[in-house]
Design an enzyme around this catalytic site. Structure first.
Site, mmCIF file in Angstrom:
data_model
loop_
_atom_site.group_PDB
_atom_site.id
_atom_site.type_symbol
_atom_site.label_atom_id
_atom_site.label_comp_id
_atom_site.label_asym_id
_atom_site.label_seq_id
_atom_site.Cartn_x
_atom_site.Cartn_y
_atom_site.Cartn_z
ATOM 1 N N ARG A 66 -9.600 16.752 29.798
ATOM 2 C CA ARG A 66 -9.538 15.453 29.290
ATOM 3 C C ARG A 66 -10.692 14.659 29.212
ATOM 4 O O ARG A 66 -11.391 14.458 30.057
ATOM 5 C CB ARG A 66 -8.766 14.736 30.683
ATOM 6 N N ALA A 88 3.330 16.967 29.911
ATOM 7 C CA ALA A 88 3.674 15.547 29.551
ATOM 8 C C ALA A 88 3.270 15.296 28.155
ATOM 9 O O ALA A 88 2.573 16.059 27.626
ATOM 10 C CB ALA A 88 2.862 14.544 30.481
ATOM 11 N N GLU A 118 8.356 18.069 24.566
ATOM 12 C CA GLU A 118 7.094 18.181 25.296
ATOM 13 C C GLU A 118 7.330 19.491 26.083
ATOM 14 O O GLU A 118 6.300 20.232 26.094
ATOM 15 C CB GLU A 118 6.618 16.963 25.872
ATOM 16 N N GLU A 173 4.471 22.390 25.206
ATOM 17 C CA GLU A 173 3.433 22.871 26.108
ATOM 18 C C GLU A 173 3.418 23.939 27.059
ATOM 19 O O GLU A 173 2.503 24.436 27.177
ATOM 20 C CB GLU A 173 3.090 21.476 27.121
ATOM 21 N N GLU A 231 -2.824 21.513 17.508
ATOM 22 C CA GLU A 231 -3.838 22.288 17.195
ATOM 23 C C GLU A 231 -5.026 21.905 17.852
ATOM 24 O O GLU A 231 -6.075 22.483 17.953
ATOM 25 C CB GLU A 231 -3.917 22.531 15.767
#
Lengths: 178, 178
Positions: free
Chosen positions: B62, B74, B90, B94, B136
């Site tokens: 992050r 999320a 999502e 993910e 990507e």
């Protein structure tokens, strides 16, 4: 695979009172380049204060969501302020109470995808009333609810504030009936 | 006392890909004027997905907090996207999983003092693997932990992401041993 994002270019696009905003170009470790918008915030403190088995909450209008929000007492860190000190200051400013016993409940990131806001969570007990003195541009009302009432308000969507819910979960060992 | 803040003047100071920022002058209902900096975000979805009594989490870098974060799957809502649909999209992007059973866990505001970000929380069960396809410019690794392990990671400060902690608390009735 290694997880990193290297800053290629960084530019402030807004400098405010509460937040700064920057737009950075980054190199992701898989070789792709991308843009990252980052909100910088000084961080803050959140206090779960227990008074005769009731939890102190504050009710206030939150301008960004255009509604009244029920939350634990909380506030921003002042520049270079120690979070332990800020927690005592904010509890007294918002509720009028000082506390004898303080425990750290660690910290949370409110929205780490685009914001660095870090909130330090505290449990406080042994309350004594001193004097409430909120900021003059804030209207804050203080209430007391039982632990069960707080859980109900979280489950029923009356409390939707993330820091308040996180502090309840982290404090659960201090809130049991033992 | 009435809780409102009336907008006197509103000005966008930044328009980005993920966020917009405005600076408003407001009239607080106690008669004081003040400035409010507001981060606007489209909102998003968070999914607590259970696979054979284990919870799916994703690990990713992050950039705003310059560290690797362990979080529930999320993602942001696309323009005009239905949150129920976004949650399915999502989860599959993910983690690669689709789910048979979905329950709403309400919503949270991540930081209502300066940001309107609203996250819709979901519980998902009955998982079937399809195909993982993250963006990507994201590197995401998916892991499975028992409920007890997740609680330990929250208590030990390994998990500090607010949406993840909130979803755990709101989902607790679906996670009990009954």
């Amino acid at each position: 695979m290694e997880f990193t994002e290297k800053t290629l270019k960084s530019e402030y696009v807004f400098n405010g009172k509460v937040i700064d905003v920057k737009r950075d170009e980054v190199l992701v470790s898989n070789g792709h380049q991308s843009l990252r918008e980052v909100v910088e915030h000084t961080g803050g403190v959140v206090i779960l204060a227990l008074k005769n088995d009731k939890i102190l909450v504050v009710k206030q209008f939150r301008y960004p969501i255009k509604s009244v929000s029920i939350e634990l007492p909380a506030g921003k860190l002042e520049k270079d302020e120690n979070p332990d000190y800020a927690a005592q200051r904010e509890l007294e400013e918002e509720t009028g109470y000082a506390a004898d016993e303080w425990k750290s409940l660690g910290f949370i990131y409110t929205s780490p995808g685009f914001c660095d806001e870090k909130l330090h969570l505290y449990f406080a007990n042994g309350l004594k009333y001193k004097n409430q003195h909120p900021d003059e541009d804030e209207i804050i009302e203080c209430y007391e609810y039982s632990i069960d009432e707080i859980y109900s308000m979280i489950d029923n969507g009356i409390i939707n504030d993330s820091k308040t819910i996180c502090a309840l979960l982290r404090a659960r060992k201090y809130l049991s009936d033992d």
